[in-house]
Structure formats: C-alpha cells, structure tokens
Design a protein around this motif. Structure first.
Motif, short mmCIF file in Angstrom:
data_model
loop_
_atom_site.label_atom_id
_atom_site.label_comp_id
_atom_site.label_asym_id
_atom_site.label_seq_id
_atom_site.Cartn_x
_atom_site.Cartn_y
_atom_site.Cartn_z
N ASN A 132 75.02 75.56 22.32
CA ASN A 132 73.81 75.15 21.61
C ASN A 132 73.66 75.87 20.28
O ASN A 132 73.22 75.29 19.28
CB ASN A 132 72.57 75.43 22.47
N PHE A 133 73.99 77.17 20.27
CA PHE A 133 73.88 77.94 19.03
C PHE A 133 74.74 77.32 17.93
O PHE A 133 74.26 77.08 16.81
CB PHE A 133 74.30 79.39 19.27
N PHE A 134 75.98 77.04 18.24
CA PHE A 134 76.88 76.51 17.21
C PHE A 134 76.61 75.04 16.89
O PHE A 134 77.00 74.56 15.83
CB PHE A 134 78.33 76.76 17.61
N LYS A 139 62.15 77.07 33.08
CA LYS A 139 62.76 76.25 34.13
C LYS A 139 62.83 74.78 33.71
O LYS A 139 63.69 74.03 34.18
CB LYS A 139 61.93 76.38 35.41
N GLN A 140 61.95 74.37 32.78
CA GLN A 140 61.83 72.95 32.42
C GLN A 140 62.56 72.57 31.14
O GLN A 140 62.86 71.39 30.93
CB GLN A 140 60.35 72.59 32.25
N VAL A 141 62.84 73.53 30.27
CA VAL A 141 63.50 73.20 29.01
C VAL A 141 64.89 72.63 29.29
O VAL A 141 65.66 73.23 30.04
CB VAL A 141 63.60 74.46 28.11
N PRO A 142 65.22 71.49 28.71
CA PRO A 142 66.56 70.93 28.93
C PRO A 142 67.65 71.93 28.55
O PRO A 142 67.53 72.64 27.54
CB PRO A 142 66.59 69.71 28.01
N LEU A 143 68.69 71.98 29.33
CA LEU A 143 69.75 72.96 29.08
C LEU A 143 70.36 72.81 27.69
O LEU A 143 70.78 73.79 27.08
CB LEU A 143 70.85 72.84 30.14
N ASP A 144 70.41 71.59 27.17
CA ASP A 144 71.03 71.39 25.87
C ASP A 144 70.12 71.75 24.70
O ASP A 144 70.47 71.57 23.54
CB ASP A 144 71.55 69.96 25.71
N ARG A 145 68.93 72.32 25.01
CA ARG A 145 68.02 72.79 23.96
C ARG A 145 67.66 74.26 24.15
O ARG A 145 66.71 74.75 23.56
CB ARG A 145 66.73 71.98 23.98
N LEU A 146 68.41 74.98 24.95
CA LEU A 146 68.09 76.34 25.34
C LEU A 146 68.88 77.35 24.51
O LEU A 146 70.09 77.20 24.33
CB LEU A 146 68.44 76.51 26.82
N LEU A 147 68.17 78.38 23.99
CA LEU A 147 68.81 79.49 23.29
C LEU A 147 68.27 80.80 23.86
O LEU A 147 67.20 80.84 24.47
CB LEU A 147 68.56 79.43 21.79
#
Length: 257
Positions: free
Chosen positions: A246-248, A190-198
């Motif tokens: 994020n993956f790419f 829930k806390q991980v920033p969306l732009d660092r999520l895989l």
C-alpha cells in the motif's frame, strides 16, 4: 518487510543517533521510512537525510499548528516537491486542539497544500485533530480525491474513516492503536479495507505499548503491525506485505532501494 509511513527523524533526540536508529530498524525488518516535513525551515535537513539514506523518503509541508515560520504558497510547495526524493505533500490539515480562535488561516493553508498536491501529482499527508468535519469538508471542496493521500495517525471514528475512504484516501494507524483505552480505534482498524491500510510511528512521539512513554523510533512500527495482525486475526507477515504494498502504491514516486 515493514515500512514506517510517517516519522520525524530530523527531530531530537532521534537526530543525535541516527545510525543506531537505522540499525535497530533494520533488525526489526523495517526497510523504508517516510520522514515528514512540518515547516519549510526544517525541510532542507529532511531532504538531506533522504538524499543520503536510500531507505528514507521525504515530504514537504507545513504543520497546521506551525505559526513561526514561512507561510507556504502553492508555488513554494510545488517547487520543493520537484525533487525526486520528495514523495508527498504535508503534513497538513486542521488542528483545533492546539490552535483556537478564528481558524480561517489554518483552513486556507490546508487548501493550498491540497492544490499543491494536485499540481505536483504527489499525495497528501493529512493531520486532523478535533476538526474532522471541516477537514472532510475542505477535502471535498478542493477535490482532494484527485491527489489521494493518507489520514495519518488516525484517531477518529468509523464514520470519519469511511468518508476519507470514499475520497480515495488511506488510513494510517500509529502506536495509539496499541493503547489500553483505544478500544474504539481498534474497532475502526478492524473495518478498514486491507488495501487502504498503512502503519506508522509518528516518531519521536506516541511510542506504542510496550514502550509507551519512551522516545518512539521506526523500529517500534513492528508493534503497530503486530497489534493490527491481532485485531484482524491474520499473520503478521500479511500485515507487513499489505502495508508495504500500500505504501508504494500510494507514494508512487518512492522507489524501493
């Protein structure tokens, strides 16, 4: 589109029915998958898969618990990473659950992988189990932020996640986040920033609910995405879009097919 950022397509039983595995993945909207290396001996078959299937990318590395195969040098890893289908170094890291005793050999192997990632310009895939403090310490000492990477199949607490984020690493969640007893992990998600999520499967292992106990496969990454969408209270399409982007962004040598 969804991306399975970590799977092992070359392992039994997935490798005996890959066309069906790929078909089911397409039906669930999985556009790409990263087939991750655990030994130099099996790397050629992973590379072959990536060369013959445009939706598959490869990594090169030796798993921290692997003891029977060739011990990689930095040059070994960098040379194999020159291939355009290889987009990452790893998986690597520390695992004090399956290996006990003096872990100096495992720590030195991890350092070599970080150095290879920095030399090759390709990100690092990190495995850590019951070794978070040493994992983070070595990442800091070797300046792993220079190569960036992902903490794969994350199962640690928020303090570990935040330390990895501070090193410019991404956090990847597997089917474990769907398990009934994974409440603490869901709090981290829930806390991980969306732009660092895989998202990932780690197939053929760790099948998510509702397939827990069965052979995992890339098509099941949709269940991980659905769980994260529920945790974050955002649409599934948003999770799909951000984790694919994020993956790419992280694996910048991966060219969408």
């Amino acid at each position: 589109m969804l991306v399975d950022s970590h799977c092992h397509l070359n392992l039994d039983p997935l490798n005996t029915g890959l066309e069906e595995v790929f078909r089911r993945a397409r039906e669930q909207g999985i556009g790409h998958m990263l087939c991750v290396s655990v030994s130099l001996e099996t790397f050629p078959e992973i590379l072959e898969l990536a060369r013959h299937h445009s939706q598959v990318f490869a990594s090169v590395g030796v798993h921290p618990n692997e003891r029977d195969g060739h011990e990689p040098t930095v040059d070994d890893l960098v040379e194999r990473a020159r291939d355009g289908r290889v987009v990452a170094i790893g998986e690597t890291g520390l695992d004090y659950f399956r290996s006990q005793g003096d872990m100096a050999w495992q720590q030195e192997r991890f350092r070599r992988h970080i150095r290879a990632a920095k030399q090759s310009g390709k990100p690092l895939i990190v495995h850590t189990r019951e070794a978070a403090a040493d994992t983070l310490r070595i990442m800091r000492e070797e300046d792993a932020s220079a190569c960036r990477g992902v903490m794969h199949c994350f199962t640690e607490n928020w303090e570990v996640a935040r330390a990895a984020l501070d090193l410019d690493f991404y956090i990847s969640f597997s089917g474990i986040v769907t398990f009934r007893n994974a409440g603490t992990l869901r709090d981290v998600a829930k806390q991980v920033p969306l732009d660092r999520l895989l998202i990932e499967t780690d197939a053929p292992y760790l099948a998510p609910v509702p397939h827990r106990g069965k052979t995992n496969e890339p098509s099941f990454v949709r269940h991980v995405a659905e769980c994260l969408a529920d945790i974050r209270q955002i649409p599934l399409e948003s999770i799909a879009d951000v984790t694919t982007r994020n993956f790419f962004s992280l694996f910048r040598h991966a060219t969408p097919g």
